[in-house]
Write a protein that holds these residues in place. Sequence first.
Motif, mmCIF file in Angstrom:
data_model
loop_
_atom_site.group_PDB
_atom_site.id
_atom_site.type_symbol
_atom_site.label_atom_id
_atom_site.label_comp_id
_atom_site.label_asym_id
_atom_site.label_seq_id
_atom_site.Cartn_x
_atom_site.Cartn_y
_atom_site.Cartn_z
ATOM 1 N N GLY A 25 1.234 -1.286 -0.177
ATOM 2 C CA GLY A 25 -0.086 0.234 0.156
ATOM 3 C C GLY A 25 0.970 1.419 0.223
ATOM 4 O O GLY A 25 1.842 1.551 -1.114
ATOM 5 N N ASP A 26 0.463 2.250 0.847
ATOM 6 C CA ASP A 26 1.336 3.324 0.930
ATOM 7 C C ASP A 26 2.825 2.897 1.458
ATOM 8 O O ASP A 26 2.961 4.294 1.438
ATOM 9 C CB ASP A 26 0.425 4.430 2.246
ATOM 10 N N ALA A 27 3.222 1.957 1.521
ATOM 11 C CA ALA A 27 4.463 2.237 2.881
ATOM 12 C C ALA A 27 5.549 2.651 1.827
ATOM 13 O O ALA A 27 5.770 1.862 0.703
ATOM 14 C CB ALA A 27 4.716 1.173 3.392
ATOM 15 N N LEU A 28 6.510 3.493 2.173
ATOM 16 C CA LEU A 28 7.819 3.533 0.783
ATOM 17 C C LEU A 28 8.456 1.962 1.182
ATOM 18 O O LEU A 28 8.363 1.507 1.449
ATOM 19 C CB LEU A 28 8.889 4.485 0.898
ATOM 20 N N ILE A 29 8.792 2.149 -0.801
ATOM 21 C CA ILE A 29 9.703 0.700 -0.675
ATOM 22 C C ILE A 29 10.756 0.648 -0.719
ATOM 23 O O ILE A 29 11.363 1.579 -1.462
ATOM 24 C CB ILE A 29 9.596 -0.655 -1.537
ATOM 25 N N MET A 30 12.066 0.367 0.241
ATOM 26 C CA MET A 30 13.200 0.700 0.040
ATOM 27 C C MET A 30 14.362 -0.538 -0.404
ATOM 28 O O MET A 30 14.373 -1.505 0.386
ATOM 29 C CB MET A 30 14.091 1.304 1.180
#
Length: 369
Positions: A25-30
Motif C-alpha cells: 500500500g502506502d509504505a515506501l519501498i527501500m
Amino acid sequence: MYNPVAEIHLGRLSRNLQKIRDQVGDALIMPVVKANAYGHGSITIARKLQDENVGYLAVFTMGEALELRQNGITTPILLFSRLTPDMLEPAVENNLTVNISWPNDFDTLTSFVADKGKGPKVHLKVDTGMSRLGVAFDEAADILERLAKTPQIELEGIYSHFATADEGDLTYAHLQIDRFNEVVTLAGKMKLNVKYFHMANSGAVLNLPDSLFNLVRVGMLLYGAYPSDETSESIKVEPVMNFKGPIVTVRKVAAGTPVSYGSVYVPDKDCNIGVIQTGFADGLPRNWYENGYVGFKGEQFPIAGRICMDQMMVNFGDVVPKEGEEVLFFGDEGETQIRIEDIAREVNLTTYVLMTAIGGRTRREFVED
Ligand SMILES: Cc1ncc(COP(=O)(O)O)c(C=O)c1O
C-alpha cells in the motif's frame, strides 16, 4: 571465451516491484541493493529501480554507496553498516544517510556536526531482538531524548530488524513488533519529527502485515525468490536471474567409467558427459552434485560427480548437446524452470547464500523482459 552467465531480467524486477507495491500500500519501498544487489549487479539494478521511482535504496558499506553515486544514482541511500568517523564527510558530500546503531555513534555525530556545522541524515537503529547492530530497545528513550535536544542532527528514520520474520513460528517476531511500537510511541510523545519508521524485510512483507509501518526494506522478494520455505508465497514473484553455464566439451563415456574427483559417480549406462565451465568458485554449492540437476531444453539432467572449482560434469544420457550451448542452474527459461529455493533446501543453505555467492567470473547479461 566461455564464462558462467547470470542473465538478469529487468522486466521481472519491475513486475516484482509492482506486486510488492500492491501488497504494501502506502509504505515506501527501500530496495536493498547491498552485496552487488544480491549478485544481480548493483549499478544496473539501482538504475532500473531509480527509473521505477523508488524513494530510497539501502546498501551495507560506504564503498557500495559511493559506487552507486559515481554511476549516476541520485536516489537517497541508507547505509546499514556501523558508523565510523571517516564515513561522515563522504556521507555529507554524497547525500548518504547513516545509522546511529550504538550509543557512542551519537557522540561521533555530534562532534562532527560541531566541527563542520552540518552532518548527514540519520536513521536510528533499535535492537528489538536480533542482538546485532542497534541501540538496546530499553535504552532507546535515552538516545531519543539526546536526539530531541540536538536538532542539528537530522533524525529522518527509526528502524529495527527482525530475527525470525521468515519462520513458521512468528511469536518472537510479534514481540519485536511490540517493542518497536513502544519506541514509535515514545518518539511521538517526544514530538520528534521522524519521517520513516521501518522494520519489515521480505519475510515480514509476506508474513507480518502489521510490521510494515511506512517503509519496507526489501531484497530477496524483489529478486524473485522467497526467503525461506516457511513464508507464504502470497506474492507471486518471478526469478530475476537465470544462472547458466556453457557446455565446453561433450565426450562419450562407457558404462562403469568414473567421472570427476573421488570417482564417486559411475554411470551404469554408456552416456554423453558434458563439461560445463562453472564450478564452486563461481558459486555453485559443491554438495549440490549429490542429488543435483541442471536444465537443458526443457529437460533435467543429473550432475555427474563432484562439482570442481571451475567446472562440473553433467550426464546427458543419449542427448548430444553442442559445444557452446548452455545449461540452466536456476531460473526460468521458458520451458525450463529450476527454483533456487529447491537447491537451497537440498544443500541446506539459503537463497541468500546461493545468490550472493555468484561472483567475479560470471558475466552479467541484462535483458529487458
Ligand atoms: C537491515 C536489513 N534490512 C533489510 C534486509 C533485506 O532483507 P530481505 O532480503 O530478506 O528482504 C536486510 C538483508 O539482509 C538487512 O540486513
